[in-house]
Design a protein around this motif. Sequence first.
Motif, mmCIF file in Angstrom:
data_model
loop_
_atom_site.group_PDB
_atom_site.id
_atom_site.type_symbol
_atom_site.label_atom_id
_atom_site.label_comp_id
_atom_site.label_asym_id
_atom_site.label_seq_id
_atom_site.Cartn_x
_atom_site.Cartn_y
_atom_site.Cartn_z
ATOM 1 N N LEU A 120 -6.142 7.412 0.884
ATOM 2 C CA LEU A 120 -6.110 6.008 0.486
ATOM 3 C C LEU A 120 -4.671 5.545 0.291
ATOM 4 C CD1 LEU A 120 -7.365 3.367 -0.486
ATOM 5 C CD2 LEU A 120 -7.616 4.389 -2.761
ATOM 6 N N ILE A 121 -3.879 6.369 -0.396
ATOM 7 C CA ILE A 121 -2.474 6.028 -0.649
ATOM 8 C C ILE A 121 -1.689 5.999 0.660
ATOM 9 C CG2 ILE A 121 -0.352 6.784 -1.804
ATOM 10 C CD1 ILE A 121 -2.183 8.116 -3.923
ATOM 11 N N SER A 122 -1.908 7.004 1.507
ATOM 12 C CA SER A 122 -1.174 7.106 2.774
ATOM 13 C C SER A 122 -1.477 5.939 3.700
ATOM 14 C CB SER A 122 -1.516 8.421 3.474
ATOM 15 O OG SER A 122 -1.175 9.524 2.675
ATOM 16 N N VAL A 123 -2.758 5.640 3.877
ATOM 17 C CA VAL A 123 -3.142 4.565 4.789
ATOM 18 C C VAL A 123 -2.683 3.209 4.269
ATOM 19 C CG1 VAL A 123 -5.083 3.348 5.863
ATOM 20 C CG2 VAL A 123 -5.094 5.855 5.720
ATOM 21 N N THR A 124 -2.769 2.999 2.964
ATOM 22 C CA THR A 124 -2.280 1.751 2.369
ATOM 23 C C THR A 124 -0.800 1.567 2.668
ATOM 24 O OG1 THR A 124 -3.899 1.861 0.570
ATOM 25 C CG2 THR A 124 -1.986 0.444 0.232
ATOM 26 N N ALA A 125 -0.043 2.642 2.531
ATOM 27 C CA ALA A 125 1.394 2.585 2.807
ATOM 28 C C ALA A 125 1.660 2.313 4.280
ATOM 29 C CB ALA A 125 2.062 3.891 2.381
ATOM 30 N N ILE A 126 0.918 2.976 5.175
ATOM 31 C CA ILE A 126 1.099 2.770 6.615
ATOM 32 C C ILE A 126 0.779 1.326 6.996
ATOM 33 C CG2 ILE A 126 0.206 3.356 8.909
ATOM 34 C CD1 ILE A 126 2.027 5.477 7.768
ATOM 35 N N VAL A 127 -0.312 0.802 6.457
ATOM 36 C CA VAL A 127 -0.699 -0.589 6.734
ATOM 37 C C VAL A 127 0.390 -1.545 6.259
ATOM 38 C CG1 VAL A 127 -2.294 -2.426 6.063
ATOM 39 C CG2 VAL A 127 -3.191 -0.211 6.784
ATOM 40 N N ALA A 128 0.939 -1.283 5.081
ATOM 41 C CA ALA A 128 2.001 -2.136 4.532
ATOM 42 C C ALA A 128 3.261 -2.063 5.401
ATOM 43 C CB ALA A 128 2.319 -1.712 3.096
ATOM 44 N N ILE A 129 3.574 -0.867 5.884
ATOM 45 C CA ILE A 129 4.752 -0.695 6.749
ATOM 46 C C ILE A 129 4.579 -1.484 8.044
ATOM 47 C CG2 ILE A 129 5.997 0.983 8.188
ATOM 48 C CD1 ILE A 129 5.472 3.035 5.894
ATOM 49 N N VAL A 130 3.404 -1.353 8.664
ATOM 50 C CA VAL A 130 3.131 -2.093 9.904
ATOM 51 C C VAL A 130 3.220 -3.594 9.656
ATOM 52 C CG1 VAL A 130 1.350 -2.663 11.596
ATOM 53 C CG2 VAL A 130 1.760 -0.275 10.974
ATOM 54 N N ALA A 131 2.653 -4.052 8.558
ATOM 55 C CA ALA A 131 2.691 -5.482 8.227
ATOM 56 C C ALA A 131 4.131 -5.972 8.082
ATOM 57 C CB ALA A 131 1.921 -5.734 6.930
#
Length: 311
Positions: free
Chosen positions: A198-209
Amino acid sequence: MKTLEKISDFVGKYMAILVLAVAALALFVPSSVSFIKTSYVNTLLGIVMFGMGLTLKLSDFKVVFSRPKDVIIGCICQFTIMPLLAFLLTKIFNLPVELAVGVILVGTCPGGTSSNVMTYLAKGDVALSVGMTSVSTILAPFLTPALTFIFAGQTVDVNIVSMFLSIIKVVIVPIALGFVVNKFFSAVTQKIVKILPLISVTAIVAIVAAVVSANSAKIMTSGLLIVLVVVLHNCCGYALGFGIGKVLKLDMAKCKAVAIEVGMQNSGLATSLAATHFAQYPLATIPGAVFSVWHNISGAIFANLLAEKND
């Protein structure tokens, strides 16, 4: 905690869809996610790296140093496959010099720190990935200018201090902290590990955004040709990295690490070098910017696919 674990499982399973959806939103309505600044990227990666450190044990790093052959194989792949692919693509598509320089710079740069995150999400050999990133970054000040001179006909100066500071700040320190916490508080970390997706994917999504919204104008105006070249460069890197790992009879976890490490580049460095050393070619920064966006999306998809592959 049970609820968080269920959410974590769901997010991990549908990571690629989430990344694509957010990327599309950031591209077409950049103002909707503009509050996530590109200056947050290193911090977000640091958080993910800390989480990765929580999953590592001393034996993971002992394996890397006891089998330097794996790291050497990975680094040779890194500095041969991607530069050669870049050069061939610029010739095949007859790119103008300013775009060609940008593509070649992407190809000659070391592996990106995001590759460590993607290897973790792909259930690959994270310790090997970190080792390959570190070694390729150490070699980059020498190999990046040399390879750029060979393939682009011009030399490029690389700031070795900033590169070392970046790898230390974003990778080594957070992982080391996570490792230490895991060493002394393993009972607690075993519970936290269950919600790390959950933490990893949230961070990846934020980076892409952050990256997509900041570069949306460049992406929209760069045309389909450079996007096609970037996609081919990245995907062929994955395929050849994985294929060479298989040919050399590396196990699946190592093949995943090599494939992702080869395919994902430090495109932020490429963009910076283009702006600093090729100011006469303004469009040279575009391949790095597009690659920054695409490889995070493709990396998430590729990691999602590889996570299910164990043999």
